[in-house]
Design a protein around this motif. Structure first.
Motif, mmCIF file in Angstrom:
data_model
loop_
_atom_site.group_PDB
_atom_site.id
_atom_site.type_symbol
_atom_site.label_atom_id
_atom_site.label_comp_id
_atom_site.label_asym_id
_atom_site.label_seq_id
_atom_site.Cartn_x
_atom_site.Cartn_y
_atom_site.Cartn_z
ATOM 1 N N LYS A 153 6.585 44.104 56.277
ATOM 2 C CA LYS A 153 7.932 44.488 55.829
ATOM 3 C C LYS A 153 8.370 45.825 56.418
ATOM 4 C CE LYS A 153 8.729 42.081 51.493
ATOM 5 N NZ LYS A 153 8.907 42.245 50.055
ATOM 6 N N LYS A 154 7.415 46.736 56.651
ATOM 7 C CA LYS A 154 7.741 48.054 57.203
ATOM 8 C C LYS A 154 8.353 47.962 58.601
ATOM 9 C CE LYS A 154 5.016 51.450 54.782
ATOM 10 N NZ LYS A 154 3.857 52.305 54.748
ATOM 11 N N THR A 155 8.170 46.832 59.281
ATOM 12 C CA THR A 155 8.753 46.668 60.615
ATOM 13 C C THR A 155 10.259 46.415 60.516
ATOM 14 O OG1 THR A 155 8.438 44.259 60.660
ATOM 15 C CG2 THR A 155 6.619 45.619 61.510
ATOM 16 N N GLY A 156 10.735 46.120 59.301
ATOM 17 C CA GLY A 156 12.151 45.812 59.123
ATOM 18 C C GLY A 156 12.464 44.332 59.266
ATOM 19 N N LYS A 157 11.436 43.544 59.546
ATOM 20 C CA LYS A 157 11.631 42.099 59.688
ATOM 21 C C LYS A 157 11.683 41.456 58.301
ATOM 22 C CE LYS A 157 11.442 42.956 63.829
ATOM 23 N NZ LYS A 157 12.711 43.622 64.013
ATOM 24 N N CYS A 196 10.552 41.639 68.384
ATOM 25 C CA CYS A 196 10.264 41.447 66.952
ATOM 26 C C CYS A 196 8.779 41.167 66.737
ATOM 27 C CB CYS A 196 11.066 40.267 66.399
ATOM 28 S SG CYS A 196 12.837 40.513 66.371
ATOM 29 N N SER A 197 8.252 40.214 67.503
ATOM 30 C CA SER A 197 6.842 39.870 67.336
ATOM 31 C C SER A 197 5.965 41.045 67.766
ATOM 32 C CB SER A 197 6.480 38.596 68.095
ATOM 33 O OG SER A 197 6.818 38.702 69.460
ATOM 34 N N GLY A 198 6.421 41.809 68.752
ATOM 35 C CA GLY A 198 5.685 42.990 69.194
ATOM 36 C C GLY A 198 5.613 44.048 68.113
ATOM 37 N N ALA A 199 6.702 44.214 67.358
ATOM 38 C CA ALA A 199 6.733 45.197 66.267
ATOM 39 C C ALA A 199 5.718 44.827 65.190
ATOM 40 C CB ALA A 199 8.142 45.277 65.666
ATOM 41 N N VAL A 200 5.640 43.537 64.867
ATOM 42 C CA VAL A 200 4.680 43.066 63.863
ATOM 43 C C VAL A 200 3.254 43.280 64.388
ATOM 44 C CG1 VAL A 200 3.841 41.062 62.581
ATOM 45 C CG2 VAL A 200 6.303 41.420 62.855
ATOM 46 N N ARG A 224 2.197 45.525 66.545
ATOM 47 C CA ARG A 224 1.887 46.966 66.509
ATOM 48 C C ARG A 224 1.574 47.427 65.084
ATOM 49 N NH1 ARG A 224 5.977 46.861 70.153
ATOM 50 N NH2 ARG A 224 7.538 47.589 68.667
ATOM 51 N N ALA A 225 2.319 46.920 64.111
ATOM 52 C CA ALA A 225 2.092 47.304 62.710
ATOM 53 C C ALA A 225 0.701 46.865 62.243
ATOM 54 C CB ALA A 225 3.168 46.688 61.817
ATOM 55 N N LEU A 226 0.298 45.658 62.630
ATOM 56 C CA LEU A 226 -1.024 45.157 62.228
ATOM 57 C C LEU A 226 -2.132 45.897 62.977
ATOM 58 C CD1 LEU A 226 -0.167 41.372 61.940
ATOM 59 C CD2 LEU A 226 -0.623 42.965 60.069
ATOM 60 N N LYS A 227 -1.910 46.217 64.257
ATOM 61 C CA LYS A 227 -2.890 47.006 65.027
ATOM 62 C C LYS A 227 -3.092 48.368 64.378
ATOM 63 C CE LYS A 227 -2.759 45.453 69.781
ATOM 64 N NZ LYS A 227 -1.702 45.125 70.694
ATOM 65 N N LYS A 228 -1.995 48.999 63.967
ATOM 66 C CA LYS A 228 -2.061 50.327 63.340
ATOM 67 C C LYS A 228 -2.796 50.243 61.997
ATOM 68 C CE LYS A 228 0.756 54.318 62.046
ATOM 69 N NZ LYS A 228 -0.119 54.669 60.943
ATOM 70 N N ALA A 229 -2.521 49.195 61.223
ATOM 71 C CA ALA A 229 -3.193 49.014 59.936
ATOM 72 C C ALA A 229 -4.700 48.889 60.141
ATOM 73 C CB ALA A 229 -2.644 47.785 59.220
ATOM 74 N N LYS A 230 -5.094 48.121 61.168
ATOM 75 C CA LYS A 230 -6.519 47.955 61.466
ATOM 76 C C LYS A 230 -7.120 49.294 61.895
ATOM 77 C CE LYS A 230 -9.781 45.326 64.228
ATOM 78 N NZ LYS A 230 -10.380 44.134 63.705
ATOM 79 N N ALA A 231 -6.406 50.030 62.738
ATOM 80 C CA ALA A 231 -6.882 51.340 63.208
ATOM 81 C C ALA A 231 -6.999 52.334 62.049
ATOM 82 C CB ALA A 231 -5.943 51.884 64.281
ATOM 83 N N ASP A 232 -6.136 52.173 61.044
ATOM 84 C CA ASP A 232 -6.159 53.059 59.878
ATOM 85 C C ASP A 232 -7.244 52.684 58.870
ATOM 86 O OD1 ASP A 232 -4.081 54.515 60.939
ATOM 87 O OD2 ASP A 232 -2.539 53.631 59.665
ATOM 88 N N GLY A 233 -8.048 51.675 59.208
ATOM 89 C CA GLY A 233 -9.178 51.335 58.351
ATOM 90 C C GLY A 233 -8.997 50.114 57.468
ATOM 91 N N GLN A 234 -7.836 49.441 57.568
ATOM 92 C CA GLN A 234 -7.661 48.204 56.792
ATOM 93 C C GLN A 234 -8.601 47.143 57.369
ATOM 94 O OE1 GLN A 234 -5.927 47.861 54.079
ATOM 95 N NE2 GLN A 234 -4.915 49.832 54.164
ATOM 96 N N GLU A 235 -9.193 46.345 56.499
ATOM 97 C CA GLU A 235 -10.161 45.339 56.956
ATOM 98 C C GLU A 235 -9.457 44.066 57.432
ATOM 99 O OE1 GLU A 235 -13.852 44.889 54.737
ATOM 100 O OE2 GLU A 235 -13.177 46.548 53.482
#
Length: 76
Positions: free
Chosen positions: A63-67, A17-21, A23-34
């Motif tokens: 929320k997109k992680t389903g958590k 669960c924590s890994g999914a969150v 990964r989601a934040l890592k992807k957001a950062k990689a996508d250009g979110q500050e």
């Protein structure tokens, strides 16, 4: 946009669960979110995110992680 710190109460039952969150934040950062940094505590069921990113954007990414996000607040 100024940098903020957000704290979310997220229902996480295992390392997956924590890994999914994470990964989601890592992807957001990689996508250009500050997003500057984040800290995930499985024990406290807590996710703390720092950065110049809107609260709703961070909430949506988690929320997109389903958590289940039980609550969230802007700390500073």
């Amino acid at each position: 946009m100024a940098s903020h710190t957000y704290k979310f109460d997220v229902k996480m039952t295992c390392g997956g669960c924590s890994g999914a969150v994470d990964r989601a934040l890592k992807k957001a950062k990689a996508d250009g979110q500050e997003i500057d940094s984040w800290d995930i505590s499985l024990e406290k069921q807590e996710v703390i995110v720092k950065g110049a990113v809107p609260y709703d954007t961070v909430l949506e990414k988690i929320k997109k992680t389903g958590k289940e996000v039980r609550s969230g607040e802007t700390v500073e």
